[in-house]
Motif scaffolding. Structure first.
Motif, PDB file in Angstrom:
ATOM      1  N   THR A 171      33.594 -19.635  20.483  1.00  0.00           N
ATOM      2  CA  THR A 171      32.634 -19.163  19.490  1.00  0.00           C
ATOM      3  C   THR A 171      32.036 -17.831  19.918  1.00  0.00           C
ATOM      4  O   THR A 171      31.917 -16.899  19.126  1.00  0.00           O
ATOM      5  CB  THR A 171      31.521 -20.206  19.283  1.00  0.00           C
ATOM      6  OG1 THR A 171      32.110 -21.425  18.853  1.00  0.00           O
ATOM      7  CG2 THR A 171      30.504 -19.741  18.260  1.00  0.00           C
ATOM      8  N   TYR A 172      31.678 -17.726  21.192  1.00  0.00           N
ATOM      9  CA  TYR A 172      31.055 -16.502  21.707  1.00  0.00           C
ATOM     10  C   TYR A 172      31.966 -15.292  21.528  1.00  0.00           C
ATOM     11  O   TYR A 172      31.523 -14.225  21.114  1.00  0.00           O
ATOM     12  CB  TYR A 172      30.701 -16.690  23.182  1.00  0.00           C
ATOM     13  CG  TYR A 172      30.040 -15.493  23.817  1.00  0.00           C
ATOM     14  CD1 TYR A 172      28.706 -15.190  23.552  1.00  0.00           C
ATOM     15  CD2 TYR A 172      30.734 -14.650  24.676  1.00  0.00           C
ATOM     16  CE1 TYR A 172      28.087 -14.100  24.131  1.00  0.00           C
ATOM     17  CE2 TYR A 172      30.130 -13.556  25.257  1.00  0.00           C
ATOM     18  CZ  TYR A 172      28.805 -13.282  24.984  1.00  0.00           C
ATOM     19  OH  TYR A 172      28.197 -12.192  25.552  1.00  0.00           O
ATOM     20  N   GLU A 230      33.350 -15.178  17.150  1.00  0.00           N
ATOM     21  CA  GLU A 230      32.460 -15.135  15.985  1.00  0.00           C
ATOM     22  C   GLU A 230      31.233 -14.288  16.271  1.00  0.00           C
ATOM     23  O   GLU A 230      30.784 -14.185  17.403  1.00  0.00           O
ATOM     24  CB  GLU A 230      32.012 -16.556  15.618  1.00  0.00           C
ATOM     25  CG  GLU A 230      33.144 -17.468  15.238  1.00  0.00           C
ATOM     26  CD  GLU A 230      32.687 -18.901  14.982  1.00  0.00           C
ATOM     27  OE1 GLU A 230      31.464 -19.136  14.849  1.00  0.00           O
ATOM     28  OE2 GLU A 230      33.546 -19.776  14.929  1.00  0.00           O
ATOM     29  N   SER A 245      27.433 -14.132  16.090  1.00  0.00           N
ATOM     30  CA  SER A 245      26.306 -15.057  16.001  1.00  0.00           C
ATOM     31  C   SER A 245      25.014 -14.249  15.965  1.00  0.00           C
ATOM     32  O   SER A 245      24.986 -13.084  16.373  1.00  0.00           O
ATOM     33  CB  SER A 245      26.299 -16.004  17.211  1.00  0.00           C
ATOM     34  OG  SER A 245      27.456 -16.801  17.217  1.00  0.00           O
ATOM     35  N   ALA A 294      22.457 -24.002  18.003  1.00  0.00           N
ATOM     36  CA  ALA A 294      23.184 -22.924  17.325  1.00  0.00           C
ATOM     37  C   ALA A 294      23.813 -22.018  18.366  1.00  0.00           C
ATOM     38  O   ALA A 294      23.313 -21.897  19.488  1.00  0.00           O
ATOM     39  CB  ALA A 294      22.243 -22.110  16.445  1.00  0.00           C
ATOM     40  N   SER A 295      24.891 -21.379  17.976  1.00  0.00           N
ATOM     41  CA  SER A 295      25.467 -20.317  18.798  1.00  0.00           C
ATOM     42  C   SER A 295      24.611 -19.082  18.592  1.00  0.00           C
ATOM     43  O   SER A 295      24.144 -18.824  17.482  1.00  0.00           O
ATOM     44  CB  SER A 295      26.891 -20.018  18.354  1.00  0.00           C
ATOM     45  OG  SER A 295      27.719 -21.125  18.579  1.00  0.00           O
ATOM     46  N   VAL A 296      24.391 -18.334  19.653  1.00  0.00           N
ATOM     47  CA  VAL A 296      23.656 -17.073  19.544  1.00  0.00           C
ATOM     48  C   VAL A 296      24.394 -16.007  20.336  1.00  0.00           C
ATOM     49  O   VAL A 296      25.077 -16.302  21.315  1.00  0.00           O
ATOM     50  CB  VAL A 296      22.188 -17.186  20.027  1.00  0.00           C
ATOM     51  CG1 VAL A 296      21.389 -18.107  19.120  1.00  0.00           C
ATOM     52  CG2 VAL A 296      22.094 -17.623  21.465  1.00  0.00           C
ATOM     53  N   GLU A 297      24.255 -14.788  19.876  1.00  0.00           N
ATOM     54  CA  GLU A 297      24.885 -13.639  20.539  1.00  0.00           C
ATOM     55  C   GLU A 297      24.048 -13.172  21.718  1.00  0.00           C
ATOM     56  O   GLU A 297      24.560 -12.872  22.789  1.00  0.00           O
ATOM     57  CB  GLU A 297      25.029 -12.502  19.520  1.00  0.00           C
ATOM     58  CG  GLU A 297      25.877 -11.364  19.974  1.00  0.00           C
ATOM     59  CD  GLU A 297      27.352 -11.655  19.825  1.00  0.00           C
ATOM     60  OE1 GLU A 297      28.126 -10.965  20.498  1.00  0.00           O
ATOM     61  OE2 GLU A 297      27.741 -12.559  19.070  1.00  0.00           O
ATOM     62  N   GLY A 317      24.326 -19.914  23.574  1.00  0.00           N
ATOM     63  CA  GLY A 317      23.774 -20.814  22.571  1.00  0.00           C
ATOM     64  C   GLY A 317      22.349 -21.200  22.885  1.00  0.00           C
ATOM     65  O   GLY A 317      21.839 -20.937  23.980  1.00  0.00           O
TER      66      GLY A 317
END
Length: 187
Positions: free
Chosen positions: A40-41, A44, A46, A90-93, A102
């Motif tokens: 995800t990191y 995507e 985020s 949640a995923s976070v950037e 996250g």
């Protein structure tokens, strides 16, 4: 190069390639529960998040946490465990300007008890410096000198003093906020 020398080189390359493939497969198998976080990191986009730890409180319910993080698409599920009976994640950037993987927020009986930010190992030092810049020199949690700790208005913020000492390149560090920890546990 003679044919014999070429076959020796080919033999050596095949075995090196086999060892690399086996090591990669072993690393993937050992980290199967972490791979989706890294996928995800890297794949995507985020949202970025500002934690504002000084505003977190055990008086907050899920709706208050949603208002605290308005641009983060938190998913909330029941998940009884040692950190709480419900979690929003949640995923976070980035978190507070530092790359992050996250965020997870844990609730007990409808009230916020803990928050976690997963920090990639290669950004541990940057996160440590950011916390020291934002909150000053850390104390340490009683009985745990490996943790840096900062008293917050409604809890305690902790972070590993040193990067996770592991040969696992996929291990991450965690910034954790705990609701209302007794003052005698922080020096």
């Amino acid at each position: 190069m003679s044919a014999r020398e070429e076959s020796a080189v080919e033999w050596w390359l095949k075995y090196v390639l086999l060892i690399v493939l086996l090591a990669t497969a072993g690393l993937a198998a050992y980290n199967h529960d972490r791979l989706h976080v890294y996928q995800t990191y890297f794949r995507e986009k985020s949202p970025e998040i500002r934690m504002r730890y000084e505003l977190l409180s055990p008086d907050m319910d899920e709706a208050a946490v949603q208002r605290h993080f308005p641009d983060v698409p938190l998913r909330c599920v029941s998940e009884p465990g040692t950190l709480g009976d419900r979690v929003c994640y949640a995923s976070v950037e980035m978190a507070d300007g530092v790359p992050a993987l996250g965020v997870a927020l844990f609730f007990e009986k409808g009230r916020l008890q803990r928050s976690l930010i997963q920090v990639p190992w290669w950004r541990h030092l940057l996160q440590k410096r950011r916390l020291e810049t934002d909150y000053g020199a850390p104390g340490s949690q009683s009985g745990r000198p490996v943790l840096m700790a900062w008293r917050m208005p409604h809890g305690l913020l902790v972070f590993n003093r040193d990067r996770v000492s592991s040969w696992n390149p996929l291990a991450w560090s965690v910034v954790m906020w705990h609701a209302a920890v007794p003052k005698e546990q922080v020096r």
